[in-house]
Enzyme design. Structure first.
Site, PDB file in Angstrom:
ATOM      1  N   PHE A  66      -3.173  -2.023  -1.843  1.00 14.66           N
ATOM      2  CA  PHE A  66      -1.799  -1.843  -1.363  1.00 14.66           C
ATOM      3  C   PHE A  66      -1.097  -3.192  -1.201  1.00 14.66           C
ATOM      4  O   PHE A  66       0.103  -3.314  -1.456  1.00 14.66           O
ATOM      5  CB  PHE A  66      -1.792  -1.075  -0.033  1.00 14.66           C
ATOM      6  CG  PHE A  66      -0.425  -0.711   0.439  1.00 14.66           C
ATOM      7  CD1 PHE A  66       0.250   0.375  -0.106  1.00 14.66           C
ATOM      8  CD2 PHE A  66       0.200  -1.460   1.424  1.00 14.66           C
ATOM      9  CE1 PHE A  66       1.526   0.715   0.329  1.00 14.66           C
ATOM     10  CE2 PHE A  66       1.476  -1.130   1.861  1.00 14.66           C
ATOM     11  CZ  PHE A  66       2.139  -0.044   1.314  1.00 14.66           C
ATOM     12  N   GLU A  94     -11.217  12.208  -0.746  1.00  9.51           N
ATOM     13  CA  GLU A  94     -11.009  13.622  -0.419  1.00  9.51           C
ATOM     14  C   GLU A  94      -9.592  13.922   0.054  1.00  9.51           C
ATOM     15  O   GLU A  94      -9.249  15.077   0.254  1.00  9.51           O
ATOM     16  CB  GLU A  94     -12.015  14.040   0.655  1.00  9.51           C
ATOM     17  CG  GLU A  94     -13.449  13.953   0.181  1.00  9.51           C
ATOM     18  CD  GLU A  94     -14.451  14.290   1.278  1.00  9.51           C
ATOM     19  OE1 GLU A  94     -14.033  14.614   2.407  1.00  9.51           O
ATOM     20  OE2 GLU A  94     -15.649  14.233   0.996  1.00  9.51           O
ATOM     21  N   THR A  95      -8.772  12.892   0.259  1.00  7.87           N
ATOM     22  CA  THR A  95      -7.414  13.105   0.750  1.00  7.87           C
ATOM     23  C   THR A  95      -6.402  12.603  -0.268  1.00  7.87           C
ATOM     24  O   THR A  95      -6.764  11.991  -1.276  1.00  7.87           O
ATOM     25  CB  THR A  95      -7.187  12.354   2.081  1.00  7.87           C
ATOM     26  OG1 THR A  95      -7.218  10.947   1.812  1.00  7.87           O
ATOM     27  CG2 THR A  95      -8.256  12.712   3.111  1.00  7.87           C
ATOM     28  N   HIS A  97      -4.483  10.192   0.109  1.00  2.00           N
ATOM     29  CA  HIS A  97      -4.300   8.748   0.294  1.00  2.00           C
ATOM     30  C   HIS A  97      -4.310   8.026  -1.056  1.00  2.00           C
ATOM     31  O   HIS A  97      -3.486   7.140  -1.319  1.00  2.00           O
ATOM     32  CB  HIS A  97      -5.420   8.223   1.212  1.00  2.00           C
ATOM     33  CG  HIS A  97      -5.388   6.762   1.450  1.00  2.00           C
ATOM     34  ND1 HIS A  97      -4.488   6.161   2.295  1.00  2.00           N
ATOM     35  CD2 HIS A  97      -6.155   5.755   0.953  1.00  2.00           C
ATOM     36  CE1 HIS A  97      -4.689   4.856   2.309  1.00  2.00           C
ATOM     37  NE2 HIS A  97      -5.700   4.583   1.503  1.00  2.00           N
ATOM     38  N   PHE A 122      -0.726  -5.149 -14.124  1.00  3.80           N
ATOM     39  CA  PHE A 122      -1.399  -4.112 -13.351  1.00  3.80           C
ATOM     40  C   PHE A 122      -2.835  -3.980 -13.855  1.00  3.80           C
ATOM     41  O   PHE A 122      -3.107  -3.297 -14.832  1.00  3.80           O
ATOM     42  CB  PHE A 122      -0.648  -2.784 -13.532  1.00  3.80           C
ATOM     43  CG  PHE A 122      -1.192  -1.636 -12.733  1.00  3.80           C
ATOM     44  CD1 PHE A 122      -0.791  -1.433 -11.421  1.00  3.80           C
ATOM     45  CD2 PHE A 122      -2.081  -0.731 -13.295  1.00  3.80           C
ATOM     46  CE1 PHE A 122      -1.261  -0.357 -10.684  1.00  3.80           C
ATOM     47  CE2 PHE A 122      -2.562   0.349 -12.570  1.00  3.80           C
ATOM     48  CZ  PHE A 122      -2.153   0.528 -11.263  1.00  3.80           C
TER      49      PHE A 122
END
Length: 158
Positions: A66, A94-95, A97, A122
């Site tokens: 990030f 699992e999320t 995010h 990138f």
């Protein structure tokens, strides 16, 4: 999957210019260090192989992927830096995010490139598993760090 068909370390030698006077910043995420160190090694060695001088390759670490965008911006605002290479790895969890981080990093890095009118690359892996990441960080699918370095070189020759 694209990398199952092509090694990330294979590239065309078209548009490879003399980079002996070019200055590169490589911004490396500390998160998923085993992977990002391999990506850094690939990028660094590829720049050297194509004529970059050691003293013209600057490494900066950030805590996670990030933070690559802001780290890239701080490097890109330096007029002496010709290209910035961002290296990170965000592994699907699992999320949701994963989705938010990947989207933010991709947009952030793109925006820095456009803002400073210079290559900001990138070199962030977005695999489903740790093994997929390792396969793309010097494993059976080559090294995304190599690809990121060659992309920077080729964009400087645009």
């Amino acid at each position: 999957m694209a990398t199952s068909l092509k090694s990330l370390s294979e590239y065309s030698s078209k548009n490879i210019l003399d980079i002996s006077a070019k200055k590169f910043a490589i911004v490396v995420s500390e998160w998923n260090e085993e992977v990002t160190e391999a990506l850094y090694s690939g990028a660094y060695q590829t720049l050297l192989q194509h004529g970059a001088k050691k003293e013209n390759i600057i490494r900066k670490n950030v805590p996670g992927s990030f933070e690559l965008s802001l780290g890239a911006q701080w490097c890109a605002q330096d007029e002496d830096i010709d290209a910035v290479i961002c290296l990170g790895c965000v592994i699907q969890g699992e999320t949701r995010h994963f989705d938010f981080i990947c989207d933010a990093v991709a947009h952030g890095i793109t925006n820095v490139s456009l803002k400073y009118n210079k290559p900001v690359i990138f070199g962030v892996l977005t695999p489903n598993t740790q093994q997929q990441a390792l396969d793309r960080a010097g494993g059976k699918h080559g090294n995304k760090g190599d690809e990121a370095a060659i992309t920077a070189i080729k964009m400087l020759g645009f």
